[in-house]
Design a protein around this motif. Sequence first.
Motif, PDB file in Angstrom:
ATOM      1  N   GLU A  88      11.836  33.463 -26.928  1.00  0.00           N
ATOM      2  CA  GLU A  88      12.874  33.728 -25.934  1.00  0.00           C
ATOM      3  C   GLU A  88      12.456  34.816 -24.949  1.00  0.00           C
ATOM      4  O   GLU A  88      13.257  35.278 -24.133  1.00  0.00           O
ATOM      5  CB  GLU A  88      14.184  34.133 -26.620  1.00  0.00           C
ATOM      6  N   ARG A  98      14.088  26.578 -28.750  1.00  0.00           N
ATOM      7  CA  ARG A  98      14.183  27.472 -27.600  1.00  0.00           C
ATOM      8  C   ARG A  98      15.483  27.208 -26.845  1.00  0.00           C
ATOM      9  O   ARG A  98      16.066  26.129 -26.946  1.00  0.00           O
ATOM     10  CB  ARG A  98      12.990  27.259 -26.659  1.00  0.00           C
ATOM     11  N   SER A  99      15.900  28.191 -26.052  1.00  0.00           N
ATOM     12  CA  SER A  99      17.093  28.007 -25.220  1.00  0.00           C
ATOM     13  C   SER A  99      16.908  26.857 -24.247  1.00  0.00           C
ATOM     14  O   SER A  99      17.868  26.166 -23.889  1.00  0.00           O
ATOM     15  CB  SER A  99      17.419  29.297 -24.464  1.00  0.00           C
ATOM     16  N   GLY A 142      21.399  31.556 -26.276  1.00  0.00           N
ATOM     17  CA  GLY A 142      20.188  32.338 -26.499  1.00  0.00           C
ATOM     18  C   GLY A 142      19.817  33.255 -25.368  1.00  0.00           C
ATOM     19  O   GLY A 142      19.063  34.221 -25.568  1.00  0.00           O
ATOM     20  N   THR A 143      20.322  32.979 -24.161  1.00  0.00           N
ATOM     21  CA  THR A 143      19.999  33.810 -22.999  1.00  0.00           C
ATOM     22  C   THR A 143      21.215  34.499 -22.407  1.00  0.00           C
ATOM     23  O   THR A 143      21.074  35.436 -21.627  1.00  0.00           O
ATOM     24  CB  THR A 143      19.350  32.964 -21.890  1.00  0.00           C
TER      25      THR A 143
END
Length: 653
Positions: free
Chosen positions: A23, A265-266, A458-459
């Motif tokens: 990330e 992953r995002s 995630g972000t």
Amino acid sequence: MKVVALISGGKDSCYSMMQCVVEGHEIVALANLRPEGKDELDSYMYQTVGHHAVEFYADAMGLPLYRRLIKGSSVAVAKDYEPHKGDEVEDLYELLKYVKEKVEFDGVASGAILSDYQRVRVENVCARLAVTSFSFLWRRDQSNLLAEMIESGVEAIVIKVAAMGLDPRKHLGKRIDEIYPYMIKMQDKYGLNVCGEGGEYETFTIDCPLFEKRIIIDHTELVIHSDDAFAPVGYLNLKEAHLEEKPGVSDFSQKERLKGVPVLRSLDTISQIVETVSSEITSSSTCCAPEEESLWSLRPIDPGLKPDPGPEYCKDGAGNFSVSGLLAFKSPSGLKASVGELMDKLKYIIEHKLGVKMKDVTFIHLNVMSMAEFAEVNSVYKTYFTTNPPARACVQVPLPEPLLLQLDCVGSSAQHDRHTMHVQGISHWAPANIGPYSQAVRVGQWIRVAGQIGLVPGTMELIGAGIACECALSLRHVERVLAAMHPGATLRNVMSCVCYVTDEHYVPVARQHWRQGTRDVEHNYGESESFSVSVVLYVVVPSLPRGATVEWEVTAVTDVCLYTSTEFTASYGRCVVRSRFLSGDAGSRFVKFSVESGPDARKDIANLSHVVEQLKPTPHHSWGHMMVFYLSHKFTYSEVKKGQFVRKCLKMC
């Protein structure tokens, strides 16, 4: 961010590091807590078996390792945590506080998957140190997660077993890829957690793509702690080990070491949402971008209108209460002073008029004049709540000068029956709190979910792929929060939904996503499409938090079968009122009104008292919180289909 990784030696904490790196974060140090003078400690918080070999992590990762002895014990074991002398959580705080003096960092990574106990305490420590908690494994599907770890190159061995179906003499020392098929069988047979999240087994990671050197275990000692016939408990003492070079790995950065490794992953979240959005919805959203003036053509309330004479509040015998009509006006002392005055009014009514406490509030609607002042409003708002604040929906509406804020709330004094979901850590599950509110609060059968927007968890950034993708992602957040609050809860449990959008053209897109979501759920449960009894309103507002184009605010119940719905339409002067009631044996009645009126019919709104007469308490329905909506002059139609109300409207202030 620069991140310190909490490591136990196990697979989860190791994979959490890998998640942070993909990330875009950097692991700058490792931290570990260990027992003194014993192989293992009976701890609610920490994995300690295998601690003898954790020291090899420093050289394996090429990073500094900070360790501390566990001096405390599990003292403060309530679901929420406040600093408590002698508790083992304070050892974690002291360790990270010491690390902060040696290394610059602004995030902490942990491997919690399902334990609210651990998550709450790590988040508490992070909040006290003003750093971000990263828990990327939080609420992941454990079968998929373990398979992903294996595929991503995490090589870990089982060093403890403590569950039916697991035998120390047979399963200790096996790699997770070897035990995975067996754990899937044990999940089906005994309901075991595939990742061992229930303490079924513990692991020690001997290699992963981030390691510069591989850990080789040379000698172990088998210890049988309990030779129970059904669920024997045993562990391995890692007596001797050494490191083996992995040529060339140290030449690459952490991020480069994970290039091509299939870690979630995002970007995968974004891809999944984009793929699930139908081409029909996508095309309709791209061809109906907001008109340049559409946001502002929603006429503000007439400045000549005098505000309500004062707030209204009520409380029933069961402790359910409601406060509405709280207003904040411009103050010569500034916005913070205005917010403080508003919150002081709320606190006074809550404590002195209703005889309850601020911690009893379960949900707050906060309407602001300008979303640009969101952060400043929050800086004062948050000081009025403690560990688990109420859920909240905040939107911008065209309030008349000099009005700045409008607030209403509901709550219950039944603290013994209250459960709060207040996740502050960054994960792939659903957005962490971006303000001083909880994701959801459940009291009895009622679940109130905070307004959900299309942030990539995630972000914590908007998905940025159009209204259709924002709808799909934000509704997924709603579903995940509901499922976390009550096992099996879905959109079919929603009694009331308000969908806020920032442009009238977005209403059909949002409506289609809601209908598709409820149809999918009903199909999975074998119900007909007409099963849903949700009251749904679509509300056009000038602006939403983070520049979102859609926000969903829902109220759900744990058992939808207990509720029935009733509808009626009535005219009062030039106002046409359409409403829907949801009632049940649980003692609550939920009401939604849509008021259609022309620009000159505002005086007739006073006649709504006739409608209120229809809400007189009955033995089974002793209270209710009313939300009234009316159409702006720009939108002159309404629609009723399958018992669901669809409105393009403004919130009445």
